[in-house]
Scaffold this motif. Structure first.
Motif, mmCIF file in Angstrom:
data_model
loop_
_atom_site.group_PDB
_atom_site.id
_atom_site.type_symbol
_atom_site.label_atom_id
_atom_site.label_comp_id
_atom_site.label_asym_id
_atom_site.label_seq_id
_atom_site.Cartn_x
_atom_site.Cartn_y
_atom_site.Cartn_z
ATOM 1 N N ALA A 1 -63.341 -7.689 -22.807
ATOM 2 C CA ALA A 1 -62.227 -8.290 -22.074
ATOM 3 C C ALA A 1 -61.310 -9.061 -23.019
ATOM 4 C CB ALA A 1 -62.755 -9.216 -20.987
ATOM 5 N N LEU B 1 -63.566 -12.751 -19.041
ATOM 6 C CA LEU B 1 -62.409 -13.071 -19.873
ATOM 7 C C LEU B 1 -62.240 -14.572 -20.006
ATOM 8 C CD1 LEU B 1 -59.899 -12.276 -21.481
ATOM 9 C CD2 LEU B 1 -58.626 -12.161 -19.314
ATOM 10 N N PHE C 1 -61.052 -9.615 -13.906
ATOM 11 C CA PHE C 1 -61.183 -9.762 -15.363
ATOM 12 C C PHE C 1 -62.525 -10.414 -15.706
ATOM 13 C CE2 PHE C 1 -56.642 -10.202 -14.276
ATOM 14 C CZ PHE C 1 -56.120 -9.133 -14.986
#
Length: 314
Positions: free
Chosen positions: A15, A112, A109
């Motif tokens: 990520a 991340l 995500f």
């Protein structure tokens, strides 16, 4: 020399690499299942090269050329902070449990965290280079300076940048002078991460704005994506402001203040996820690509009794 980090809380190197690709500025190469970084170490300014891999929960970094022990320790410190591995992210998941938008962002995500510039000095140089031009143009100029003046593909250390001569494609004479002044300040220790982290956010902003070419927006960028305060929230990022208003379906300033306060102590982390989502949806910063995955955020109601977005009814 091998170094291993054990992140507290979820972290994904994949990520991080994807974010760096969509938001050019931090250069990295991608060997199979790894990333290779090169940079001038903060405050030391000798260049190091590091190959980084992730295996399950562990992050493994291999420093090339067997640097001296002191330099290796400083490089490890830079890398840990650049990937936000120095922050305990254990409680970040709980933030998503009480905020529908944050939960959707975390799912969109996974793992991340903020990806910082290698050093605040490099963040400041990026801020100067990128003024009044597109991010992709700034990335091209920065990479050219790295190739022509730096070592091993790294952005040039302050002593090298101080020798920058005119003309330079894409850089005005004014920017060249500002970059030289920045290099001198970095050589004098004015931009080390340790020094900036020792200041309050307000003092850091004031300190940075003494540098030629650094205004309020650039000073915030340096502190957040250079020094790496996980709870700092920019006041001058209009794209982020638009993303917050869109994701939470509100234009009420008081409501937005309550929302962002509820993100503590990870305000910079949520801001990053919102910016990543905004870029995936619009492609307005870099590549013009559009994502087919949308957050479908709920409407936030200011009448909430606890000052936080209501729990999802789903």
């Amino acid at each position: 020399m091998a170094i291993t980090f054990h992140p507290l809380g979820q972290f994904s190197l994949t990520a991080a690499a994807a974010f760096a690709e969509d938001f050019p500025g931090t250069r990295a190469e991608g060997p199979p299942k790894a990333l290779r970084y090169a940079w001038a170490v903060d405050g030391d300014w000798r260049t190091v090269q590091v190959t980084v891999r992730q295996e399950d929960e562990a992050i493994h970094a291999e420093l090339g050329d067997q640097p001296p022990a002191r330099l290796a320790r400083r490089a490890a410190r830079d890398l840990e902070r650049m990937l936000s591995l120095d922050v305990d992210g254990t409680d970040f998941a709980a933030l998503g449990e009480r905020d529908d938008v944050v939960r959707a962002l975390q799912r969109r995500f996974p793992g991340l965290r903020p990806v910082l510039f290698y050093t605040p000095y490099e963040a400041a140089a990026w801020a100067i280079i990128g003024q009044r031009i597109r991010m992709t143009q700034a990335a091209t100029i920065k990479e050219r300076l790295s190739d022509e003046l730096g070592k091993s593909g790294a952005f040039p250390a302050p002593a090298l940048l101080a020798e920058l001569s005119a003309p330079q494609p894409g850089l005005t004479d004014r920017k060249i002078g500002q970059l030289r002044a920045l290099a001198t300040a970095a050589e004098d220790g004015a931009l080390t991460r340790e020094r900036l982290r020792a200041m309050t956010h307000e003092d850091g902003l004031e300190h940075l704005q003494q540098l030629p070419g650094i205004g309020p927006f650039s000073a915030e960028l340096i502190l957040i994506r250079g020094a790496g305060n996980p709870d700092a929230l920019p006041d001058h990022d209009t794209r982020l402001d638009d993303a917050i208003r869109s994701a939470y379906s509100t234009s009420d300033d008081s409501a937005i203040h309550q929302i962002t306060e509820s993100w503590r102590p990870y305000r910079a982390w949520v801001a990053l996820l919102l910016r990543a989502w905004r870029e995936a949806e619009t492609g307005e910063i870099a590549r013009g690509r559009r994502s087919t995955t949308r957050l479908q955020p709920p409407t936030w109601h200011p009448a909430g009794t606890d000052g936080r977005p209501p729990a999802s009814s789903a």
